[in-house]
Write a protein that holds these residues in place. Structure first.
Motif, PDB file in Angstrom:
ATOM      1  N   PHE A 124       0.866  -1.259   0.019  1.00 46.01           N
ATOM      2  CA  PHE A 124       0.006   0.045   0.027  1.00 46.01           C
ATOM      3  C   PHE A 124       0.806   1.209   0.136  1.00 46.01           C
ATOM      4  CE2 PHE A 124       0.479  -1.180   4.504  1.00 46.01           C
ATOM      5  CZ  PHE A 124       0.642  -0.018   5.117  1.00 46.01           C
ATOM      6  N   LEU A 125       2.100   1.104   0.245  1.00 39.29           N
ATOM      7  CA  LEU A 125       3.038   2.384   0.049  1.00 39.29           C
ATOM      8  C   LEU A 125       4.043   2.115  -1.202  1.00 39.29           C
ATOM      9  CD1 LEU A 125       4.018   2.835   3.695  1.00 39.29           C
ATOM     10  CD2 LEU A 125       2.436   4.095   2.356  1.00 39.29           C
ATOM     11  N   TYR A 126       4.477   0.835  -1.667  1.00 37.68           N
ATOM     12  CA  TYR A 126       5.584   0.756  -2.572  1.00 37.68           C
ATOM     13  C   TYR A 126       4.960  -0.357  -3.617  1.00 37.68           C
ATOM     14  CZ  TYR A 126       8.416   2.357   0.970  1.00 37.68           C
ATOM     15  OH  TYR A 126       8.904   2.999   2.073  1.00 37.68           O
ATOM     16  N   LYS A 127       5.220   0.110  -4.849  1.00 40.47           N
ATOM     17  CA  LYS A 127       4.754  -0.937  -5.925  1.00 40.47           C
ATOM     18  C   LYS A 127       5.411  -2.331  -5.837  1.00 40.47           C
ATOM     19  CE  LYS A 127       3.830  -1.058 -10.815  1.00 40.47           C
ATOM     20  NZ  LYS A 127       4.117  -0.219 -12.313  1.00 40.47           N
ATOM     21  N   PRO A 128       4.606  -3.351  -5.675  1.00 41.96           N
ATOM     22  CA  PRO A 128       5.438  -4.805  -5.916  1.00 41.96           C
ATOM     23  C   PRO A 128       6.252  -4.970  -7.118  1.00 41.96           C
ATOM     24  CG  PRO A 128       2.934  -4.957  -5.181  1.00 41.96           C
ATOM     25  CD  PRO A 128       3.257  -3.532  -5.769  1.00 41.96           C
ATOM     26  N   SER A 129       7.350  -5.364  -6.993  1.00 42.24           N
ATOM     27  CA  SER A 129       8.259  -5.775  -8.157  1.00 42.24           C
ATOM     28  C   SER A 129       7.680  -7.036  -8.838  1.00 42.24           C
ATOM     29  CB  SER A 129       9.715  -5.784  -7.399  1.00 42.24           C
ATOM     30  OG  SER A 129       9.817  -6.824  -6.668  1.00 42.24           O
ATOM     31  N   SER A 130       7.001  -8.017  -8.108  1.00 39.13           N
ATOM     32  CA  SER A 130       6.729  -9.182  -8.488  1.00 39.13           C
ATOM     33  C   SER A 130       5.298  -9.292  -9.403  1.00 39.13           C
ATOM     34  CB  SER A 130       6.693 -10.384  -7.403  1.00 39.13           C
ATOM     35  OG  SER A 130       5.666  -9.808  -6.594  1.00 39.13           O
ATOM     36  N   SER A 132       3.303  -6.918 -11.831  1.00 42.95           N
ATOM     37  CA  SER A 132       3.035  -5.444 -12.557  1.00 42.95           C
ATOM     38  C   SER A 132       1.726  -5.154 -12.846  1.00 42.95           C
ATOM     39  CB  SER A 132       3.715  -5.266 -13.875  1.00 42.95           C
ATOM     40  OG  SER A 132       3.374  -6.648 -14.957  1.00 42.95           O
ATOM     41  N   ASP A 133       0.902  -6.092 -12.798  1.00 44.90           N
ATOM     42  CA  ASP A 133      -0.767  -5.723 -12.782  1.00 44.90           C
ATOM     43  C   ASP A 133      -1.326  -5.417 -11.560  1.00 44.90           C
ATOM     44  OD1 ASP A 133      -0.140  -6.715 -15.476  1.00 44.90           O
ATOM     45  OD2 ASP A 133      -0.805  -8.778 -15.018  1.00 44.90           O
ATOM     46  N   PHE A 134      -0.611  -5.324 -10.590  1.00 47.21           N
ATOM     47  CA  PHE A 134      -1.419  -5.017  -9.324  1.00 47.21           C
ATOM     48  C   PHE A 134      -1.847  -3.522  -9.232  1.00 47.21           C
ATOM     49  CE2 PHE A 134      -1.284  -3.310  -4.810  1.00 47.21           C
ATOM     50  CZ  PHE A 134      -2.005  -4.038  -4.287  1.00 47.21           C
ATOM     51  N   SER A 135      -2.827  -3.125  -8.744  1.00 45.79           N
ATOM     52  CA  SER A 135      -3.319  -1.919  -8.753  1.00 45.79           C
ATOM     53  C   SER A 135      -3.921  -1.599  -7.449  1.00 45.79           C
ATOM     54  CB  SER A 135      -4.572  -1.303  -9.759  1.00 45.79           C
ATOM     55  OG  SER A 135      -4.993  -0.440  -9.458  1.00 45.79           O
ATOM     56  N   PRO A 136      -3.245  -0.828  -6.680  1.00 43.21           N
ATOM     57  CA  PRO A 136      -3.706  -0.500  -5.182  1.00 43.21           C
ATOM     58  C   PRO A 136      -5.078   0.190  -5.163  1.00 43.21           C
ATOM     59  CG  PRO A 136      -2.025   1.089  -5.603  1.00 43.21           C
ATOM     60  CD  PRO A 136      -1.973  -0.128  -6.747  1.00 43.21           C
ATOM     61  N   PRO A 137      -5.760   0.001  -4.045  1.00 40.36           N
ATOM     62  CA  PRO A 137      -7.001   0.697  -3.709  1.00 40.36           C
ATOM     63  C   PRO A 137      -7.012   1.974  -3.442  1.00 40.36           C
ATOM     64  CG  PRO A 137      -6.856  -0.894  -2.163  1.00 40.36           C
ATOM     65  CD  PRO A 137      -5.760  -1.183  -3.018  1.00 40.36           C
ATOM     66  N   PRO A 138      -8.001   2.648  -3.269  1.00 41.33           N
ATOM     67  CA  PRO A 138      -7.842   4.098  -2.733  1.00 41.33           C
ATOM     68  C   PRO A 138      -7.493   3.992  -1.209  1.00 41.33           C
ATOM     69  CG  PRO A 138     -10.117   3.710  -3.365  1.00 41.33           C
ATOM     70  CD  PRO A 138      -9.320   2.563  -4.062  1.00 41.33           C
ATOM     71  N   ARG A 139      -6.839   4.694  -0.497  1.00 40.12           N
ATOM     72  CA  ARG A 139      -6.368   4.528   0.737  1.00 40.12           C
ATOM     73  C   ARG A 139      -5.893   5.673   1.258  1.00 40.12           C
ATOM     74  NH1 ARG A 139      -3.281   3.459  -3.124  1.00 40.12           N
ATOM     75  NH2 ARG A 139      -0.904   3.638  -3.147  1.00 40.12           N
ATOM     76  N   LYS A 201      -4.779   8.016  -4.036  1.00 41.56           N
ATOM     77  CA  LYS A 201      -5.861   7.702  -4.740  1.00 41.56           C
ATOM     78  C   LYS A 201      -5.402   6.028  -5.605  1.00 41.56           C
ATOM     79  CE  LYS A 201      -7.101  12.373  -6.092  1.00 41.56           C
ATOM     80  NZ  LYS A 201      -7.170  13.440  -7.434  1.00 41.56           N
ATOM     81  N   GLU A 202      -6.682   5.674  -6.104  1.00 44.63           N
ATOM     82  CA  GLU A 202      -6.628   4.219  -6.520  1.00 44.63           C
ATOM     83  C   GLU A 202      -5.519   4.059  -7.642  1.00 44.63           C
ATOM     84  OE1 GLU A 202      -9.646   0.737  -8.548  1.00 44.63           O
ATOM     85  OE2 GLU A 202     -10.502   3.124  -7.970  1.00 44.63           O
ATOM     86  N   GLY A 203      -4.793   3.162  -7.545  1.00 43.97           N
ATOM     87  CA  GLY A 203      -3.826   2.888  -8.671  1.00 43.97           C
ATOM     88  C   GLY A 203      -2.637   3.902  -8.716  1.00 43.97           C
ATOM     89  N   SER A 204      -2.548   4.659  -7.554  1.00 42.19           N
ATOM     90  CA  SER A 204      -1.224   5.725  -7.359  1.00 42.19           C
ATOM     91  C   SER A 204      -0.585   5.522  -6.277  1.00 42.19           C
ATOM     92  CB  SER A 204      -1.983   7.098  -7.482  1.00 42.19           C
ATOM     93  OG  SER A 204      -0.841   7.893  -7.441  1.00 42.19           O
ATOM     94  N   TYR A 205       0.853   5.603  -6.296  1.00 42.31           N
ATOM     95  CA  TYR A 205       1.539   5.599  -5.065  1.00 42.31           C
ATOM     96  C   TYR A 205       2.178   7.148  -4.886  1.00 42.31           C
ATOM     97  CZ  TYR A 205       1.723   0.584  -5.286  1.00 42.31           C
ATOM     98  OH  TYR A 205       1.372  -0.656  -5.408  1.00 42.31           O
ATOM     99  N   GLU A 206       1.567   7.908  -5.551  1.00 40.83           N
ATOM    100  CA  GLU A 206       1.851   9.519  -5.167  1.00 40.83           C
ATOM    101  C   GLU A 206       0.877   9.913  -4.188  1.00 40.83           C
ATOM    102  OE1 GLU A 206       4.474  11.321  -6.231  1.00 40.83           O
ATOM    103  OE2 GLU A 206       5.096   9.621  -7.358  1.00 40.83           O
TER     104      GLU A 206
END
Length: 579
Positions: A124-130, A132-139, A201-206
Motif C-alpha cells: 500500500f506504500l510501494y509498488k510490488p516488483s513481482s 506489474s498488474d497490481f493496482s492498489p485501492p484508494p487508501r 488515490k486508486e492505482g497511484s503511489y503518489e
C-alpha cells in the motif's frame, strides 16, 4: 556371661537393611506398599525383630533431574521475558498483544512472528516488483508514534473516520504505520512529526498530505469520490459533527468498558523511580527520536544535540551512571554518532553492558505507551534541579542558556507535532514571564538559579491542565472546573500541603524544596501517594506481572528440591538416618 558383657562393650551390632522375609498367614508382612512400590525394612541381623524403619527407594538421580528440568524451564522463561523487555516497549496503537482486531476498520501494518508478517515494502506504500498488474485501492495511511499524546487522542477519531468513510465507499482502505516499530519506512517517507495523514488515490503511489481535522466528506473528496462526499455532507457524518454530540459526565473506554476518572491522580514514586524513568526515556529518544531521515544529521541538529548532551553531563546526578556512560561515549565520538542511526546505536551498545528494557516504573498508569513523554518530563525536571546543584560547586550555567538548550532539543528531536508547537509557542512568547525570570548572563545568586526549575514546573503544570481539557473535550465531556484544574497540577494538595496557599497560589520556597527532594536528594515520606481507588485499570505501578511470579516460583521450587537433596545426601553420608 563375662565375655558376653565384654563383647557388648564394642557397642551394639549395627543395623543393616535386608529385604523382609516372606510370610504366610494373617501375620504376613508384605514388601509392597499401597502404591506397589518396593520397600526396604531395617531389621536387626540376629533377632529378626519387627522393622525399625522403612524407606521408599527412589531413583538415585530423582533429586537432580527434577530441579534441573525446572531450572531449564525457568531459564527459558527468563530469556523469553528478556527478549520481550528489549523488543517490547510501546509499539502499536491499533494492534494489541499480538492479536489483530478483525472488526476494526483500520489495518495496522505489522512485522512480527504471529503469522501476519509485514513486507519490507508494503504494497500500500510501494509498488510490488513481482506483480506489474497490481493496482492498489484508494487508501488513507496514518503515520504515528504510540507514545505521542496527540496520536493517542486521535486514534478513536481515526477509527470512526474509517468506519464512516467505508460505509459510503467500501473500497477505501485505512492503514496505520507505527514509526516506532517501522522506523525505516517512516524515514523513507520523511515523516518528521506525528501524526501524519496521507491520501493515495486508486492505482497511484503518489500521495497528498492531509490533516487530523479532515472529516469524512473531505477524505472522500481528496480521494476523488465527489458523489460520496456530497452524500456525507447531506447526511452529516459523525466525524463532521463531533462537537455536536451529547455531553456525558464520564468517559468509558471502549477497550475495557471501564469508567475512567475525569482527573487521573498522580502516581506514588520516589527519586529512584524518577531517575529510572528519565534514563529509559533518554535511551528511547536516542533510538527513536534523533534520526527521522536517512543520512547524517544536519549541522543545526548536530549543534542542538551536542549542547543538550553537554548540559545533561553536567546536570544529571552521579547515581544515573548508565546515562552518564552513554553521554560520555557519544560526546567522545560525536563525529561518528552524527553519521547515522546505526553508528549511534553501536556507540550506545558499546558503552553499556546490556540492552535497555523499555519498561517505565511509574509513568505508565498501566499503559506502557504513556511512559516516554512522562519520563522525558522527569528528565527535564532532573536537569533543571541539577543546574542549581551544579552551579553551587562549579562555574555557573546561565539559566537562559539551559532553557534555550532545552527549547532547541524539543524543536529538533520531539516529533509529537502538536506538543512541540505548544511548548515552543509558550517559550517564544515568554509564558510565565520566562524572558525576565531566566537570566542570560551567569549569576552567582542561588535565588536566580532556582527560577529555572520553578519556571519549568509552572510550564509543565500548564501543559497538564491543557491536556486535561483536551481529553475531556475529546471524550465529549464538560470542561474542567476550577477544582479539577487544581487537581491536574503537581504536587497535589495532600502530597505537599505547604506548597499551596488557600487562594491556590504557591509558596516558592516550599515548591523548590519539594522539587529538590523529588528529583535530586531523596523522597520525603509524605510524597508517597496511595493508589487505592484511583480507577487505574493497570493496577499499581509496582505490581509484578504473573509471568515473572511464575518464573520466581519455578526457581524457588528448584532451590527447595536441591536443598532437600543435599540434606538427604548429607544424612546418608553421615549415617544419621540409621539412628
Amino acid at each position: 556371661p563375662i565375655g558376653r558383657r565384654c563383647k557388648s562393650l564394642d557397642g551394639p551390632t549395627p543395623l543393616r537393611p535386608i529385604p523382609a522375609p516372606s510370610h504366610s498367614g494373617n501375620n504376613a508382612r508384605s514388601t509392597r506398599g499401597p502404591t506397589s512400590e518396593r520397600r526396604v525394612y531395617l531389621m536387626h541381623p540376629r533377632t529378626k525383630r519387627a522393622p525399625l524403619k522403612r524407606l521408599p527407594i527412589l531413583p538415585n538421580n530423582y533429586f537432580i533431574v527434577v530441579p534441573f528440568c525446572i531450572f531449564v524451564v525457568a531459564i527459558v522463561a527468563l530469556v523469553y521475558l528478556a527478549i520481550n523487555a528489549v523488543m517490547g516497549g510501546p509499539q502499536y496503537l491499533y494492534h494489541k498483544e499480538g492479536v489483530h482486531d478483525s472488526e476494526s476498520s483500520v489495518i495496522e501494518y505489522l512485522n512480527d512472528n504471529s503469522g501476519n508478517k509485514g513486507l519490507l515494502h508494503p504494497d500500500f506504500l510501494y509498488k510490488p516488483s513481482s506483480s506489474s498488474d497490481f493496482s492498489p485501492p484508494p487508501r488513507v495511511v496514518e503515520f504515528y508514534a504510540p507514545w505521542c499524546p496527540h496520536c493517542q487522542h486521535y486514534a478513536p477519531r481515526y477509527k470512526k473516520l474509517a468506519t464512516e468513510v467505508m460505509q459510503v465507499q467500501p473500497s477505501i482502505k485505512f492503514y496505520a504505520v507505527s514509526c516506532v516499530a517501522h522506523h525505516d519506512i517512516c524515514k523513507a517517507h520523511k515523516i518528521n512529526s506525528y501524526p501524519v495523514i496521507k491520501f493515495f488515490k486508486e492505482g497511484s503511489y503518489e500521495s497528498t498530505k492531509g490533516g487530523v481535522n479532515n472529516g469524512a466528506s473531505s477524505v472522500l473528496k481528496e480521494l476523488g469520490f465527489e458523489g460520496g462526499a456530497a452524500a456525507v455532507a447531506v447526511g452529516g457524518g459523525e466525524t463532521d459533527k463531533l462537537r455536536k454530540a451529547d455531553k456525558s459526565p464520564n468517559h468509558t473506554d471502549s477497550n475495557n468498558d471501564k469508567e475512567i476518572a475525569r482527573v487521573v491522580p498522580f502516581r506514588d514514586h520516589d527519586v529512584h523511580d524518577a531517575w529510572w524513568d528519565a534514563s529509559v526515556s533518554f535511551e528511547f529518544a536516542l533510538k527513536n527520536g534523533i534520526y527521522m531521515e536517512n543520512g547524517s544529521l544536519p549541522q543545526e541538529k548536530q549543534e542542538a544535540l551536542r549542547e543538550w548532551l553537554e548540559l545533561l553531563s553536567k546536570s544529571l546526578p552521579s547515581q544515573m551512571g548508565r546515562t552518564h556512560d552513554i553521554i560520555n561515549a557519544i560526546l567522545k565520538n560525536f563525529s561518528r554518532a552524527v553519521q547515522g542511526q546505526s553508528e549511534l546505536d553501536n556507540l550506545v551498545r558499546d558503552s553499556v553492558p546490556s540492552e535497555p528494557s523499555w519498561a517505565w516504573r511509574t509513568c505508565t498508569y498501566g499503559d506502557n505507551k504513556m511512559g516516554y513523554t512522562c519520563g522525558l518530563w522527569e528528565l527535564f525536571h532532573i536537569m533543571s534541579v541539577g543546574v542549581v546543584e551544579y552551579n553551587q560547586h562549579n562555574p555557573p550555567i546561565a539559566t537562559r542558556h539551559a532553557s534555550e538548550t532545552l527549547r532547541n532539543y524539543i524543536d529538533h528531536f520531539f516529533q509529537c507535532d502538536v506538543c512541540r508547537i505548544n511548548f515552543l509557542s509558550m517559550y517564544d512568547t515568554c509564558a510565565f514571564d520566562g524572558c525576565h525570570r531566566l537570566s542570560t548572563n551567569p549569576s552567582l545568586s542561588e535565588q536566580e538559579w532556582r527560577e529555572l526549575p520553578l519556571w519549568l514546573w509552572e510550564t509543565h503544570n500548564d501543559v497538564n491542565v491543557r491536556l486535561l481539557g483536551e481529553r475531556l473535550d475529546q471524550n465529549k465531556e464538560t470542561k474542567p472546573n476550577q477544582w479539577e484544574s487544581q487537581q491536574a497540577r503537581w504536587p497535589p494538595l495532600f502530597a505537599c500541603p505547604n506548597c499551596w496557599r488557600e487562594d491556590r497560589s504557591w509558596e516558592e520556597e516550599k515548591v523548590f524544596k519539594h522539587l529538590h527532594n523529588m528529583y535530586w536528594s531523596g523522597n520525603p515520606s509524605y510524597i508517597k501517594i496511595p493508589t487505592i481507588g484511583t480507577n487505574d485499570s493497570g493496577g499499581g505501578s509496582r505490581l509484578i506481572p504473573l509471568r515473572w511470579k511464575l518464573t520466581v516460583i519455578c526457581f524457588g521450587i528448584a532451590l527447595l528440591l536441591l536443598r532437600l537433596y543435599n540434606t538427604k545426601r548429607g544424612r546418608r553420608n553421615s549415617g544419621r538416618h540409621k539412628k
